[in-house]
Scaffold this active site. Structure first.
Site, PDB file in Angstrom:
ATOM      1  N   ASN A   9     -78.928-148.216  25.571  1.00 35.20           N
ATOM      2  CA  ASN A   9     -77.802-148.004  26.480  1.00 35.20           C
ATOM      3  C   ASN A   9     -77.875-146.545  26.933  1.00 35.20           C
ATOM      4  O   ASN A   9     -77.512-145.653  26.170  1.00 35.20           O
ATOM      5  CB  ASN A   9     -76.498-148.306  25.735  1.00 35.20           C
ATOM      6  CG  ASN A   9     -75.267-147.930  26.550  1.00 35.20           C
ATOM      7  OD1 ASN A   9     -75.357-147.672  27.740  1.00 35.20           O
ATOM      8  ND2 ASN A   9     -74.111-147.906  25.889  1.00 35.20           N
ATOM      9  N   LYS A  11     -76.160-145.063  29.102  1.00 34.91           N
ATOM     10  CA  LYS A  11     -74.865-144.511  29.523  1.00 34.91           C
ATOM     11  C   LYS A  11     -75.035-143.753  30.835  1.00 34.91           C
ATOM     12  O   LYS A  11     -75.806-144.174  31.699  1.00 34.91           O
ATOM     13  CB  LYS A  11     -74.273-143.642  28.409  1.00 34.91           C
ATOM     14  CG  LYS A  11     -74.271-144.389  27.066  1.00 34.91           C
ATOM     15  CD  LYS A  11     -73.494-143.728  25.987  1.00 34.91           C
ATOM     16  CE  LYS A  11     -73.560-144.598  24.736  1.00 34.91           C
ATOM     17  NZ  LYS A  11     -72.745-144.124  23.653  1.00 34.91           N
ATOM     18  N   HIS A  94     -68.112-152.516  26.173  1.00 32.84           N
ATOM     19  CA  HIS A  94     -68.490-151.358  25.347  1.00 32.84           C
ATOM     20  C   HIS A  94     -67.226-150.561  25.019  1.00 32.84           C
ATOM     21  O   HIS A  94     -66.296-150.490  25.839  1.00 32.84           O
ATOM     22  CB  HIS A  94     -69.498-150.483  26.111  1.00 32.84           C
ATOM     23  CG  HIS A  94     -70.082-149.411  25.241  1.00 32.84           C
ATOM     24  ND1 HIS A  94     -69.426-148.239  24.987  1.00 32.84           N
ATOM     25  CD2 HIS A  94     -71.237-149.371  24.538  1.00 32.84           C
ATOM     26  CE1 HIS A  94     -70.165-147.497  24.163  1.00 32.84           C
ATOM     27  NE2 HIS A  94     -71.269-148.165  23.872  1.00 32.84           N
ATOM     28  N   GLU A  96     -66.606-147.540  25.074  1.00 34.37           N
ATOM     29  CA  GLU A  96     -66.273-146.508  26.070  1.00 34.37           C
ATOM     30  C   GLU A  96     -65.555-147.130  27.271  1.00 34.37           C
ATOM     31  O   GLU A  96     -64.672-146.514  27.865  1.00 34.37           O
ATOM     32  CB  GLU A  96     -67.547-145.752  26.485  1.00 34.37           C
ATOM     33  CG  GLU A  96     -68.001-144.812  25.371  1.00 34.37           C
ATOM     34  CD  GLU A  96     -69.493-144.554  25.289  1.00 34.37           C
ATOM     35  OE1 GLU A  96     -70.217-144.794  26.273  1.00 34.37           O
ATOM     36  OE2 GLU A  96     -69.945-144.119  24.212  1.00 34.37           O
ATOM     37  N   GLU A 166     -70.410-152.745  17.056  1.00 34.99           N
ATOM     38  CA  GLU A 166     -70.496-151.287  17.143  1.00 34.99           C
ATOM     39  C   GLU A 166     -69.213-150.645  16.609  1.00 34.99           C
ATOM     40  O   GLU A 166     -68.222-150.517  17.350  1.00 34.99           O
ATOM     41  CB  GLU A 166     -70.692-150.851  18.598  1.00 34.99           C
ATOM     42  CG  GLU A 166     -71.990-151.321  19.200  1.00 34.99           C
ATOM     43  CD  GLU A 166     -72.461-150.381  20.299  1.00 34.99           C
ATOM     44  OE1 GLU A 166     -73.611-149.953  20.230  1.00 34.99           O
ATOM     45  OE2 GLU A 166     -71.669-150.055  21.202  1.00 34.99           O
ATOM     46  N   GLY A 172     -72.319-142.271  18.660  1.00 32.63           N
ATOM     47  CA  GLY A 172     -72.544-140.898  19.133  1.00 32.63           C
ATOM     48  C   GLY A 172     -72.074-139.830  18.169  1.00 32.63           C
ATOM     49  O   GLY A 172     -71.968-138.661  18.524  1.00 32.63           O
ATOM     50  N   SER A 212     -75.315-144.841  16.293  1.00 31.47           N
ATOM     51  CA  SER A 212     -76.224-143.839  15.708  1.00 31.47           C
ATOM     52  C   SER A 212     -77.487-144.437  15.089  1.00 31.47           C
ATOM     53  O   SER A 212     -77.979-143.949  14.076  1.00 31.47           O
ATOM     54  CB  SER A 212     -75.476-142.956  14.699  1.00 31.47           C
ATOM     55  OG  SER A 212     -74.423-142.267  15.351  1.00 31.47           O
TER      56      SER A 212
END
Ligand code: PGA
Length: 252
Positions: A9, A11, A94, A96, A166, A172, A212
């Site tokens: 991904n 991003k 996701h 985010e 996730e 991250g 991660s």
């Protein structure tokens, strides 16, 4: 049994030149990999230049899709358009998107339906915040997210879907869930899918871990029975690291 899937991904990273350099490096290092599906999910203009250069070794995905196929929705991305460019996958829900852009479970459900009717394979993200894990609410939260996400999705369609577990606290942050924590939660998700759809679907559906993941921890994560691959952010920006992680999945 289940083919592992390693998805990067990207991003909101990479320019056109960087994306092209990446794909050339990957094509050279792994011209054909049959044991693993490897995917890069990139921003819209990058998808186009990647698709022109993709091979059997690497498929291209989007990071979002809107739930209507066309209309007056300035700034949104159409599944019908993605399909016309031969995009194969799309990440949906996701964290985010959920946290920054306020996507709800209901929107996630509508986006999954939009992806499926446009022949895109959804990678559906679910996962808990740190407070939920600390308060033992992870399984409850995942049950709510999964039941809402897949409302009205048939068993046949469900087999095409990839679920990415996730945990938000691991994205991250450099904090990876331990391989045992990831396995325990992916096993829980598979049991839930079994209750909802029966054993054929539960045994076929692919469940990834994300948060991660990097070359140093992928071997242990991928070795787990219920983990069929990884959704990788930061470490998938580097072609050498990405190749190492795809090769790790080949060994599964
Ligand atoms: P990360 O991101 O690998 O950089 O933690 C994972 C993701 O957001 O999908």
């Amino acid at each position: 049994m289940r083919k592992p899937i390693i998805a990067g991904n990207w991003k909101m990273f990479k320019t056109r030149d960087e994306a092209i350099a990446f794909i050339y490096k990957v094509s050279e290092a792994m011209p054909s990999i049959k044991e693993v599906d490897s995917v890069i999910c990139a921003q819209a203009p990058l998808m186009r230049c990647l698709i022109k250069r993709q091979g059997e070794n690497l498929r291209i995905g989007a990071q979002n899709v809107f739930y209507e196929d066309e209309g007056a929705y300035t700034g949104e991305l159409s599944g019908k358009l993605l399909n016309s460019y031969n995009v194969d996958y799309v990440i949906i829900g996701h964290s985010e998107r959920r946290n920054i852009f306020n996507e709800t479970d209901e929107m996630v459900n509508k986006k999954i339906k939009a992806a499926l009717r446009n022949d895109l394979l959804p990678i559906v993200c679910v996962g808990e915040h740190l407070e939920e894990r600390e308060n033992n609410l992870t399984n409850q939260l995942l049950t709510t997210q999964i039941k809402a996400a897949f409302k009205g999705i048939s068993a046949i369609d469900m087999e095409r879907i990839v679920i990415a577990y996730e945990p938000i606290w691991a994205i991250g942050t450099g904090k990876t869930a331990t391989a045992d924590q990831a396995e325990e939660t992916c096993a829980f998700i598979r049991t839930l899918v079994r209750e909802m759809y029966g054993s054929v679907v539960a045994d076929a559906i692919r469940i990834q871990y994300g948060g991660s993941v990097k070359p140093a921890n992928i071997d242990e994560i991928i070795s787990k029975a219920n983990i069929d691959g990884a959704l990788i952010g930061g470490a998938a920006l580097d072609a050498d690291m990405f190749i190492t992680m795809v090769n790790a999945a080949v060994k599964k």
